[in-house]
Design a protein around this motif. Structure first.
Motif, PDB file in Angstrom:
ATOM      1  N   LYS A  82       8.325-103.283  46.648  1.00 28.19           N
ATOM      2  CA  LYS A  82       8.275-104.581  45.977  1.00 28.19           C
ATOM      3  C   LYS A  82       8.479-104.512  44.471  1.00 28.19           C
ATOM      4  N   LEU A  83       8.473-103.312  43.889  1.00 28.34           N
ATOM      5  CA  LEU A  83       8.618-103.201  42.439  1.00 28.34           C
ATOM      6  C   LEU A  83       9.652-102.117  42.120  1.00 28.34           C
ATOM      7  N   PRO A  84      10.911-102.320  42.520  1.00 27.75           N
ATOM      8  CA  PRO A  84      11.937-101.297  42.252  1.00 27.75           C
ATOM      9  C   PRO A  84      12.204-101.094  40.769  1.00 27.75           C
ATOM     10  N   GLU A  85      11.757-102.035  39.915  1.00 34.57           N
ATOM     11  CA  GLU A  85      11.964-101.894  38.471  1.00 34.57           C
ATOM     12  C   GLU A  85      11.016-100.875  37.842  1.00 34.57           C
ATOM     13  N   LEU A  86      10.026-100.401  38.593  1.00 36.04           N
ATOM     14  CA  LEU A  86       9.054 -99.456  38.043  1.00 36.04           C
ATOM     15  C   LEU A  86       9.763 -98.200  37.550  1.00 36.04           C
ATOM     16  N   GLY A  87       9.523 -97.843  36.297  1.00 33.97           N
ATOM     17  CA  GLY A  87      10.165 -96.694  35.696  1.00 33.97           C
ATOM     18  C   GLY A  87      11.403 -97.029  34.903  1.00 33.97           C
ATOM     19  N   ALA A  88      11.874 -98.282  35.001  1.00 36.44           N
ATOM     20  CA  ALA A  88      13.093 -98.680  34.293  1.00 36.44           C
ATOM     21  C   ALA A  88      12.822 -99.686  33.180  1.00 36.44           C
ATOM     22  N   LEU A  89      11.572-100.150  33.039  1.00 37.25           N
ATOM     23  CA  LEU A  89      11.228-101.159  32.041  1.00 37.25           C
ATOM     24  C   LEU A  89      10.226-100.594  31.046  1.00 37.25           C
ATOM     25  N   SER A  90      10.014-101.328  29.968  1.00 32.47           N
ATOM     26  CA  SER A  90       8.980-100.948  29.004  1.00 32.47           C
ATOM     27  C   SER A  90       7.608-101.280  29.569  1.00 32.47           C
ATOM     28  N   GLY A 124       2.266-109.216  36.463  1.00 31.98           N
ATOM     29  CA  GLY A 124       1.350-110.328  36.219  1.00 31.98           C
ATOM     30  C   GLY A 124      -0.003-109.894  35.712  1.00 31.98           C
ATOM     31  N   VAL A 125      -0.056-108.785  34.971  1.00 30.23           N
ATOM     32  CA  VAL A 125      -1.326-108.311  34.409  1.00 30.23           C
ATOM     33  C   VAL A 125      -1.284-108.290  32.885  1.00 30.23           C
ATOM     34  N   ARG A 141      -7.144-115.694  26.401  1.00 32.34           N
ATOM     35  CA  ARG A 141      -5.992-115.060  27.038  1.00 32.34           C
ATOM     36  C   ARG A 141      -6.241-114.901  28.529  1.00 32.34           C
ATOM     37  N   THR A 142      -5.236-115.240  29.326  1.00 29.15           N
ATOM     38  CA  THR A 142      -5.350-115.101  30.779  1.00 29.15           C
ATOM     39  C   THR A 142      -4.064-114.511  31.337  1.00 29.15           C
ATOM     40  N   ILE A 143      -4.170-113.947  32.532  1.00 24.96           N
ATOM     41  CA  ILE A 143      -2.971-113.481  33.228  1.00 24.96           C
ATOM     42  C   ILE A 143      -2.469-114.612  34.106  1.00 24.96           C
ATOM     43  N   PHE A 144      -1.157-114.616  34.338  1.00 26.36           N
ATOM     44  CA  PHE A 144      -0.571-115.714  35.096  1.00 26.36           C
ATOM     45  C   PHE A 144       0.774-115.259  35.646  1.00 26.36           C
ATOM     46  N   GLY A 145       1.109-115.738  36.854  1.00 28.67           N
ATOM     47  CA  GLY A 145       2.419-115.444  37.432  1.00 28.67           C
ATOM     48  C   GLY A 145       2.512-114.002  37.901  1.00 28.67           C
ATOM     49  N   GLY A 146       3.720-113.491  37.924  1.00 30.90           N
ATOM     50  CA  GLY A 146       3.944-112.121  38.381  1.00 30.90           C
ATOM     51  C   GLY A 146       4.051-112.040  39.892  1.00 30.90           C
ATOM     52  N   ARG A 147       4.112-110.828  40.380  1.00 29.85           N
ATOM     53  CA  ARG A 147       4.274-110.572  41.818  1.00 29.85           C
ATOM     54  C   ARG A 147       2.898-110.401  42.455  1.00 29.85           C
ATOM     55  N   ALA A 148       2.481-111.447  43.142  1.00 28.68           N
ATOM     56  CA  ALA A 148       1.107-111.527  43.628  1.00 28.68           C
ATOM     57  C   ALA A 148       0.773-110.403  44.608  1.00 28.68           C
TER      58      ALA A 148
END
Length: 311
Positions: A210-218, A227-228, A242-249
Motif C-alpha cells: 500500500k505504500l510503494p513510495e516508501l524510500g523514494a520520498l523525503s 497521514g501522521v 496541530r492535528t493529523i488528517f487524511g493520508g492512507r488510513a
C-alpha cells in the motif's frame, strides 16, 4: 500535462460508468462490465490524448482504471472528498451520478491531478491478499466478541468457525510471504524492514503493498502521505492545535499497532516515547510522534538500503 486536450470525469457505480468530457461537454454512460469498459476505451481513443479522472470507490473503479491505462490514457484516481469539496466550492450542491461526472471532469480540468501508474499484476495480487487478510482478522475478532453471549448449544459451531478463520489467515500469511520472497526487490525491502525491532510481517506486507513510495520520498512527504504529519490550524493571532488528517488510513492503522509494540521492544522508539511523555505530551500525541519517527526511519533505511543500526 499541457498537451492534454480532453479532461474526462468518470463516476463509477456498481453497474454503470457515467462519463463527462470537457471541453465539449459530451455526456455518455457505459456498463461497468467488460463490454462497457471496452466501449469507453474505444470512445476515448478516438478523442486523442485524455486525462481520465475517477474517484476511489473501493474496488469498483479498479477494472476501468486498469483498462484505460492499458489503452494509453493518463489516469488519476482521486479522493472523493477532494472532488466533493471542489464541487461545493463551485456551487455544485446537487448530487446525482450524471452531476458527479460533471464535477469530476471540472475538477480534472481545473486541478489537473497528477496521473499515477497503476499497480502491476503482482502488486495488485499482494494488495488483494493484504485486504483479504484484514477482512478475515475482522471477522475473527467479531466472532470472538460473540463468544461470551453465545448459547452453549451454538458454541461448538462458533469455535469451529474461529478455527477455520485461523487456518485461512495462516494460509494467507504463507501466500503473502511467498509472494514477497518471489520478488528480489520486495525481498530486499522486507529483509531491511525486518531488521527493525517491532516491525512485524503484517506491517511489512502492508507497507510494500500500500505504500510503494516508501524510500523514494523525503521524511516530510512520507509522513504526510501516511497521514501522521501534524497540520497547522492557525488564523490571525490564533494558534490552533496541530492535528493529523487524511493520508492512507489502512497503512496508518497497521502502523499504529506496530508502534504500540515497538515502543516496548525497540530501544530507540521506547526512549523517544518516554521522553515525550516526560515532557507532558498526551499519550496519543506521543504515540503519533513515535509513528512518524518509525515511518521516517523505515523510509530512510529503504532509501539508503541499509539495515537497522541501534547505534
Amino acid at each position: 500535462m499541457t498537451s492534454i486536450a480532453h479532461h474526462v470525469g468518470i463516476d463509477v457505480s456498481k453497474a454503470r460508468l457515467d462519463v463527462h468530457i470537457l471541453p465539449a461537454g459530451e455526456e455518455m454512460a457505459f456498463g461497468n462490465d467488460e463490454a462497457g469498459i471496452a466501449a469507453l476505451c474505444a470512445r476515448l481513443s478516438a478523442l486523442g490524448a485524455c486525462l481520465a479522472v475517477l474517484e476511489a470507490t473501493g474496488a469498483l473503479q479498479e477494472r476501468a482504471a486498469a483498462a484505460l491505462c492499458a489503452a494509453g490514457h493518463l489516469v488519476a484516481v482521486v479522493n472523493p472528498r477532494q472532488v466533493r469539496d471542489f464541487a461545493r466550492a463551485t456551487g455544485r450542491l446537487a448530487k446525482t451520478d450524471r452531476l458527479d461526472a460533471q464535477a469530476i471532469a471540472a475538477f480534472a480540468q481545473a486541478v489537473r491531478p497528477a496521473p499515477r501508474p497503476l499497480p502491476d499484476e503482482a502488486r495488485q495480487r499482494l494488495i488483494d491478499q493484504v485486504a483479504r487478510r484484514r477482512q478475515l482478522v475482522e471477522m475473527r475478532a467479531a466472532e470472538k466478541i460473540r463468544r461470551a453471549q453465545m448459547a452453549s448449544a451454538l458454541r461448538p459451531a462458533l469455535e469451529a468457525h474461529i478455527a477455520f478463520l485461523d487456518r485461512e489467515i495462516i494460509a494467507l500469511d504463507g501466500d503473502i510471504s511467498g509472494g514477497l520472497k518471489a520478488s528480489p526487490a520486495w525481498r530486499m525491502e522486507d529483509d531491511l524492514m525486518a531488521s527493525v525491532p517491532g516491525v512485524g510481517p503484517v506491517l511489512r506486507a502492508v507497507l510494500i503493498a500500500k505504500l510503494p513510495e516508501l524510500g523514494a520520498l523525503s521524511r516530510r512527504q512520507i509522513a504526510a502521505l501516511v497521514g501522521v504529519a501534524p497540520l497547522n490550524r492557525d488564523s490571525g493571532q490564533m494558534r490552533g492545535r496541530r492535528t493529523i488528517f487524511g493520508g492512507r488510513a489502512e497503512v496508518r492503522t497497521v502502523l499504529y499497532m506496530a508502534t504500540i509494540s515497538a515502543i516496548r521492544c525497540n530501544g530507540v522508539l521506547k526512549a523517544f516515547h518516554a521522553r515525550l511523555r516526560a515532557m507532558g505530551k498526551p499519550p496519543k500525541v506521543a504515540i503519533t510522534a513515535a509513528m512518524r519517527k518509525l515511518i521516517t526511519i523505515l523510509n530512510a533505511m529503504l532509501r539508503s538500503k541499509t539495515s537497522w543500526r541501534t547505534a
